[in-house]
Design a protein around this motif. Sequence first.
Motif, PDB file in Angstrom:
ATOM      1  N   ALA A  75     -62.176 -29.420 -36.664  1.00  0.00           N
ATOM      2  CA  ALA A  75     -62.109 -29.192 -38.112  1.00  0.00           C
ATOM      3  C   ALA A  75     -61.670 -27.762 -38.408  1.00  0.00           C
ATOM      4  O   ALA A  75     -60.851 -27.527 -39.303  1.00  0.00           O
ATOM      5  CB  ALA A  75     -63.459 -29.487 -38.760  1.00  0.00           C
ATOM      6  N   TRP A  76     -62.191 -26.808 -37.662  1.00  0.00           N
ATOM      7  CA  TRP A  76     -61.820 -25.408 -37.866  1.00  0.00           C
ATOM      8  C   TRP A  76     -60.334 -25.194 -37.592  1.00  0.00           C
ATOM      9  O   TRP A  76     -59.644 -24.551 -38.381  1.00  0.00           O
ATOM     10  CB  TRP A  76     -62.676 -24.505 -36.978  1.00  0.00           C
ATOM     11  N   VAL A  77     -59.843 -25.721 -36.465  1.00  0.00           N
ATOM     12  CA  VAL A  77     -58.413 -25.584 -36.125  1.00  0.00           C
ATOM     13  C   VAL A  77     -57.558 -26.232 -37.203  1.00  0.00           C
ATOM     14  O   VAL A  77     -56.547 -25.658 -37.634  1.00  0.00           O
ATOM     15  CB  VAL A  77     -58.120 -26.198 -34.733  1.00  0.00           C
ATOM     16  N   PHE A  78     -57.948 -27.410 -37.666  1.00  0.00           N
ATOM     17  CA  PHE A  78     -57.171 -28.088 -38.705  1.00  0.00           C
ATOM     18  C   PHE A  78     -57.082 -27.248 -39.968  1.00  0.00           C
ATOM     19  O   PHE A  78     -56.003 -27.021 -40.499  1.00  0.00           O
ATOM     20  CB  PHE A  78     -57.761 -29.464 -39.030  1.00  0.00           C
ATOM     21  N   HIS A  79     -58.218 -26.778 -40.452  1.00  0.00           N
ATOM     22  CA  HIS A  79     -58.229 -26.043 -41.722  1.00  0.00           C
ATOM     23  C   HIS A  79     -57.672 -24.628 -41.592  1.00  0.00           C
ATOM     24  O   HIS A  79     -57.139 -24.084 -42.556  1.00  0.00           O
ATOM     25  CB  HIS A  79     -59.629 -26.017 -42.322  1.00  0.00           C
ATOM     26  N   LYS A  80     -57.760 -24.036 -40.426  1.00  0.00           N
ATOM     27  CA  LYS A  80     -57.287 -22.663 -40.228  1.00  0.00           C
ATOM     28  C   LYS A  80     -55.796 -22.603 -39.910  1.00  0.00           C
ATOM     29  O   LYS A  80     -55.110 -21.695 -40.365  1.00  0.00           O
ATOM     30  CB  LYS A  80     -58.100 -22.022 -39.103  1.00  0.00           C
ATOM     31  N   PHE A  81     -55.279 -23.574 -39.141  1.00  0.00           N
ATOM     32  CA  PHE A  81     -53.914 -23.470 -38.657  1.00  0.00           C
ATOM     33  C   PHE A  81     -52.992 -24.604 -39.120  1.00  0.00           C
ATOM     34  O   PHE A  81     -51.850 -24.364 -39.476  1.00  0.00           O
ATOM     35  CB  PHE A  81     -53.904 -23.416 -37.121  1.00  0.00           C
ATOM     36  N   ILE A  82     -53.449 -25.834 -39.087  1.00  0.00           N
ATOM     37  CA  ILE A  82     -52.570 -26.973 -39.372  1.00  0.00           C
ATOM     38  C   ILE A  82     -52.363 -27.158 -40.859  1.00  0.00           C
ATOM     39  O   ILE A  82     -51.244 -27.350 -41.327  1.00  0.00           O
ATOM     40  CB  ILE A  82     -53.139 -28.264 -38.733  1.00  0.00           C
ATOM     41  N   TYR A  83     -53.418 -27.098 -41.631  1.00  0.00           N
ATOM     42  CA  TYR A  83     -53.364 -27.392 -43.062  1.00  0.00           C
ATOM     43  C   TYR A  83     -53.044 -26.159 -43.900  1.00  0.00           C
ATOM     44  O   TYR A  83     -52.943 -26.231 -45.094  1.00  0.00           O
ATOM     45  CB  TYR A  83     -54.704 -28.000 -43.487  1.00  0.00           C
ATOM     46  N   LYS A  84     -52.887 -25.026 -43.253  1.00  0.00           N
ATOM     47  CA  LYS A  84     -52.646 -23.772 -43.967  1.00  0.00           C
ATOM     48  C   LYS A  84     -51.236 -23.275 -43.641  1.00  0.00           C
ATOM     49  O   LYS A  84     -51.001 -22.743 -42.567  1.00  0.00           O
ATOM     50  CB  LYS A  84     -53.682 -22.745 -43.540  1.00  0.00           C
ATOM     51  N   ILE A  85     -50.319 -23.495 -44.573  1.00  0.00           N
ATOM     52  CA  ILE A  85     -48.947 -23.036 -44.387  1.00  0.00           C
ATOM     53  C   ILE A  85     -48.658 -22.016 -45.487  1.00  0.00           C
ATOM     54  O   ILE A  85     -48.650 -22.365 -46.660  1.00  0.00           O
ATOM     55  CB  ILE A  85     -47.947 -24.210 -44.431  1.00  0.00           C
ATOM     56  N   PRO A  86     -48.445 -20.749 -45.126  1.00  0.00           N
ATOM     57  CA  PRO A  86     -48.295 -19.707 -46.140  1.00  0.00           C
ATOM     58  C   PRO A  86     -47.050 -19.895 -47.016  1.00  0.00           C
ATOM     59  O   PRO A  86     -46.005 -20.319 -46.537  1.00  0.00           O
ATOM     60  CB  PRO A  86     -48.187 -18.419 -45.329  1.00  0.00           C
TER      61      PRO A  86
END
Length: 122
Positions: A75-86
């Motif tokens: 969940a952390w990896v998803f919300h920190k890296f996958i679902y967050k596109i600047p």
Amino acid sequence: MLVGAAFLFDLRLLGFSKNLPVAGLAKHLLPWSQRGLILIIPSGLLLFITNAQTLGTDFTFWLKIALIAVGALNAWVFHKFIYKIPGVTREEIELPGSSKLSALISISVWIAVVACGRLLAY
């Protein structure tokens, strides 16, 4: 509450109900998962305290704890890296394939956590 809301969100990531925006669904479902987590942590600790000596040596218990850690990391990896596109709003983007992998991992891990919880009684 935790697992049910996570499942619904994961199913959307896998491509079900494409008419529902991922950001809107996240805004609605993920707070329910957080509330569920707030409820199950104290209850889990209380259940552990009642039988700590036996559970401390039980392989199924430690497997469940490890799986919860994997689920939290996923969940952390998803919300920190996958679902967050600047620079791009979440409605404008097509989620990457890694979001489907994350959803599959999530579903598998939480099913295994529930199964381990049921097996602890035996």
